[in-house]
Design a protein around this motif. Structure first.
Motif, PDB file in Angstrom:
ATOM      1  N   GLY A   1      -6.588   0.930   9.097  1.00  0.00           N
ATOM      2  CA  GLY A   1      -6.199   1.967   9.581  1.00  0.00           C
ATOM      3  C   GLY A   1      -7.388   3.055   9.960  1.00  0.00           C
ATOM      4  N   PRO A   2      -7.113   3.749  10.672  1.00  0.00           N
ATOM      5  CA  PRO A   2      -8.159   4.765  11.530  1.00  0.00           C
ATOM      6  C   PRO A   2      -9.344   5.126  10.483  1.00  0.00           C
ATOM      7  N   PHE A   3      -8.821   5.610   9.239  1.00  0.00           N
ATOM      8  CA  PHE A   3      -9.922   6.372   8.332  1.00  0.00           C
ATOM      9  C   PHE A   3     -10.975   5.416   8.053  1.00  0.00           C
ATOM     10  N   TRP A   4     -10.531   4.165   7.676  1.00  0.00           N
ATOM     11  CA  TRP A   4     -11.631   3.223   7.197  1.00  0.00           C
ATOM     12  C   TRP A   4     -12.094   2.249   8.096  1.00  0.00           C
ATOM     13  N   GLN A   5     -11.604   2.431   9.233  1.00  0.00           N
ATOM     14  CA  GLN A   5     -12.225   1.458  10.304  1.00  0.00           C
ATOM     15  C   GLN A   5     -13.850   1.412  10.317  1.00  0.00           C
ATOM     16  N   ARG A   6     -14.507   2.556  10.322  1.00  0.00           N
ATOM     17  CA  ARG A   6     -15.986   2.417  10.377  1.00  0.00           C
ATOM     18  C   ARG A   6     -16.907   2.504   9.152  1.00  0.00           C
ATOM     19  N   LYS A   7     -15.995   2.438   7.763  1.00  0.00           N
ATOM     20  CA  LYS A   7     -16.281   2.445   6.723  1.00  0.00           C
ATOM     21  C   LYS A   7     -16.667   1.106   6.131  1.00  0.00           C
ATOM     22  N   ASP A   8     -17.607   0.833   5.181  1.00  0.00           N
ATOM     23  CA  ASP A   8     -17.758  -0.269   4.413  1.00  0.00           C
ATOM     24  C   ASP A   8     -17.810  -0.079   2.898  1.00  0.00           C
ATOM     25  N   ALA A   9     -18.984   0.559   2.351  1.00  0.00           N
ATOM     26  CA  ALA A   9     -19.288   0.829   1.079  1.00  0.00           C
ATOM     27  C   ALA A   9     -17.791   1.920   0.437  1.00  0.00           C
ATOM     28  N   GLY A  10     -17.384   1.583  -0.357  1.00  0.00           N
ATOM     29  CA  GLY A  10     -16.198   2.299  -0.954  1.00  0.00           C
ATOM     30  C   GLY A  10     -14.839   2.232  -0.118  1.00  0.00           C
ATOM     31  N   ALA A  11     -14.710   1.210   0.932  1.00  0.00           N
ATOM     32  CA  ALA A  11     -13.502   0.974   1.583  1.00  0.00           C
ATOM     33  C   ALA A  11     -12.929  -0.154   1.456  1.00  0.00           C
ATOM     34  N   TRP A  12     -13.157  -0.834   0.404  1.00  0.00           N
ATOM     35  CA  TRP A  12     -12.649  -2.296  -0.121  1.00  0.00           C
ATOM     36  C   TRP A  12     -11.648  -1.844  -1.232  1.00  0.00           C
ATOM     37  N   THR A  13     -10.637  -2.743  -1.406  1.00  0.00           N
ATOM     38  CA  THR A  13      -9.772  -2.713  -2.549  1.00  0.00           C
ATOM     39  C   THR A  13      -9.343  -3.983  -3.075  1.00  0.00           C
ATOM     40  N   ILE A  14      -8.595  -4.063  -4.280  1.00  0.00           N
ATOM     41  CA  ILE A  14      -8.211  -5.212  -4.648  1.00  0.00           C
ATOM     42  C   ILE A  14      -6.661  -5.152  -4.063  1.00  0.00           C
ATOM     43  N   PRO A  15      -5.971  -6.153  -3.743  1.00  0.00           N
ATOM     44  CA  PRO A  15      -4.611  -6.235  -3.201  1.00  0.00           C
ATOM     45  C   PRO A  15      -3.737  -5.376  -4.259  1.00  0.00           C
ATOM     46  N   LYS A  16      -3.152  -4.308  -4.051  1.00  0.00           N
ATOM     47  CA  LYS A  16      -2.364  -3.763  -4.913  1.00  0.00           C
ATOM     48  C   LYS A  16      -1.278  -2.770  -4.257  1.00  0.00           C
ATOM     49  N   GLY A  17      -0.480  -2.218  -5.059  1.00  0.00           N
ATOM     50  CA  GLY A  17       0.445  -1.254  -4.372  1.00  0.00           C
ATOM     51  C   GLY A  17       1.391  -0.755  -5.347  1.00  0.00           C
ATOM     52  N   GLU A  18       2.213   0.280  -4.933  1.00  0.00           N
ATOM     53  CA  GLU A  18       3.109   1.081  -5.879  1.00  0.00           C
ATOM     54  C   GLU A  18       4.184   0.090  -6.368  1.00  0.00           C
TER      55      GLU A  18
ATOM     56  N   PHE B   1      -0.659   0.230  11.585  1.00  0.00           N
ATOM     57  CA  PHE B   1      -1.896  -0.142  11.405  1.00  0.00           C
ATOM     58  C   PHE B   1      -1.745  -1.209  10.203  1.00  0.00           C
ATOM     59  N   PRO B   2      -2.566  -2.290  10.034  1.00  0.00           N
ATOM     60  CA  PRO B   2      -2.524  -3.089   9.058  1.00  0.00           C
ATOM     61  C   PRO B   2      -2.956  -2.420   7.947  1.00  0.00           C
TER      62      PRO B   2
ATOM     63  N   VAL C   1      -1.722 -12.814   7.127  1.00  0.00           N
ATOM     64  CA  VAL C   1      -0.783 -11.839   7.882  1.00  0.00           C
ATOM     65  C   VAL C   1      -0.560 -10.618   7.055  1.00  0.00           C
ATOM     66  N   PHE C   2      -1.450  -9.518   7.512  1.00  0.00           N
ATOM     67  CA  PHE C   2      -1.472  -8.402   6.769  1.00  0.00           C
ATOM     68  C   PHE C   2      -0.110  -7.475   6.762  1.00  0.00           C
ATOM     69  N   GLY C   3       0.168  -6.940   5.830  1.00  0.00           N
ATOM     70  CA  GLY C   3       1.124  -6.021   5.979  1.00  0.00           C
ATOM     71  C   GLY C   3       0.776  -4.951   6.907  1.00  0.00           C
ATOM     72  N   GLU C   4       1.836  -3.956   7.227  1.00  0.00           N
ATOM     73  CA  GLU C   4       1.528  -2.714   8.047  1.00  0.00           C
ATOM     74  C   GLU C   4       2.112  -1.638   7.468  1.00  0.00           C
ATOM     75  N   PHE C   5       1.642  -0.444   8.095  1.00  0.00           N
ATOM     76  CA  PHE C   5       2.153   0.981   7.627  1.00  0.00           C
ATOM     77  C   PHE C   5       2.128   1.742   9.007  1.00  0.00           C
TER      78      PHE C   5
END
Length: 165
Positions: A33-50, A126-127, A108-112
């Motif tokens: 998504g656009p908010f995380w596009q140019r960020k690296d530190a603090g912009a990663w996650t484990i695969p997770k969801g609600e 966006f993926p 194959v990334f999910g999208e929102f």
């Protein structure tokens, strides 16, 4: 009602070229998504969801979310529960599982969908995540969101308790 989320942290032991020592690596994903596009530190996650606890267990949700976000089936095998971690307005239950040969070369990334640009009235897909990588735990801890960093220490403690270092 509190928001519940579940995730799966896949790890592997990589043996050095000389065959002498092994290094631990974890699989994490860069948020899309656009908010995380140019960020690296603090912009990663484990695969997770609600998930809805009335409909599935945290482990079922973690496996489902892994598949939905990465388009890859999670590994089979023994799962280690790492615990629950607070993240803003939600609680994330995290499980660890050892890699059994995942091929992450063609995810194959999910999208929102999101209104973008803001207030434009235009909806864009966006993926959920835009890349996935194996990283050493110290590097992953720097790149993960602040609320997920304790997961790395929990994995190290759990593996140490099982005789893996």
């Amino acid at each position: 009602m509190p928001v519940t989320s579940a995730g799966l942290l896949v790890y592997r032991l990589v043996v050095s070229a000389s065959g002498g020592s092994s290094a631990l690596e974890v699989l994490i994903a860069h948020m899309g998504g656009p908010f995380w596009q140019r960020k690296d530190a603090g912009a990663w996650t484990i695969p997770k969801g609600e998930y809805d606890p009335a409909e599935e267990s945290p482990l079922q949700a973690a496996r489902r979310e892994f598949r939905e976000e990465l388009g890859i089936d999670p590994p089979d095998g023994p799962v280690v529960e790492l615990g629950s971690f607070a993240a803003s307005r939600k609680t994330i239950s995290v499980f660890a599982i050892e890699d059994t040969g995942l091929d992450i070369s063609r995810p194959v990334f999910g999208e929102f969908e999101l209104e973008w640009p803001p207030r434009s009235g235009r909806t864009v897909s966006f993926p959920e995540v835009d890349r996935v990588e194996w990283m050493q735990p110290a590097v992953a801890a720097e790149k993960l969101t602040a609320s997920q960093r304790p997961v790395i220490a929990a994995l190290a403690a759990a593996l140490g308790a099982h005789g893996v270092s």
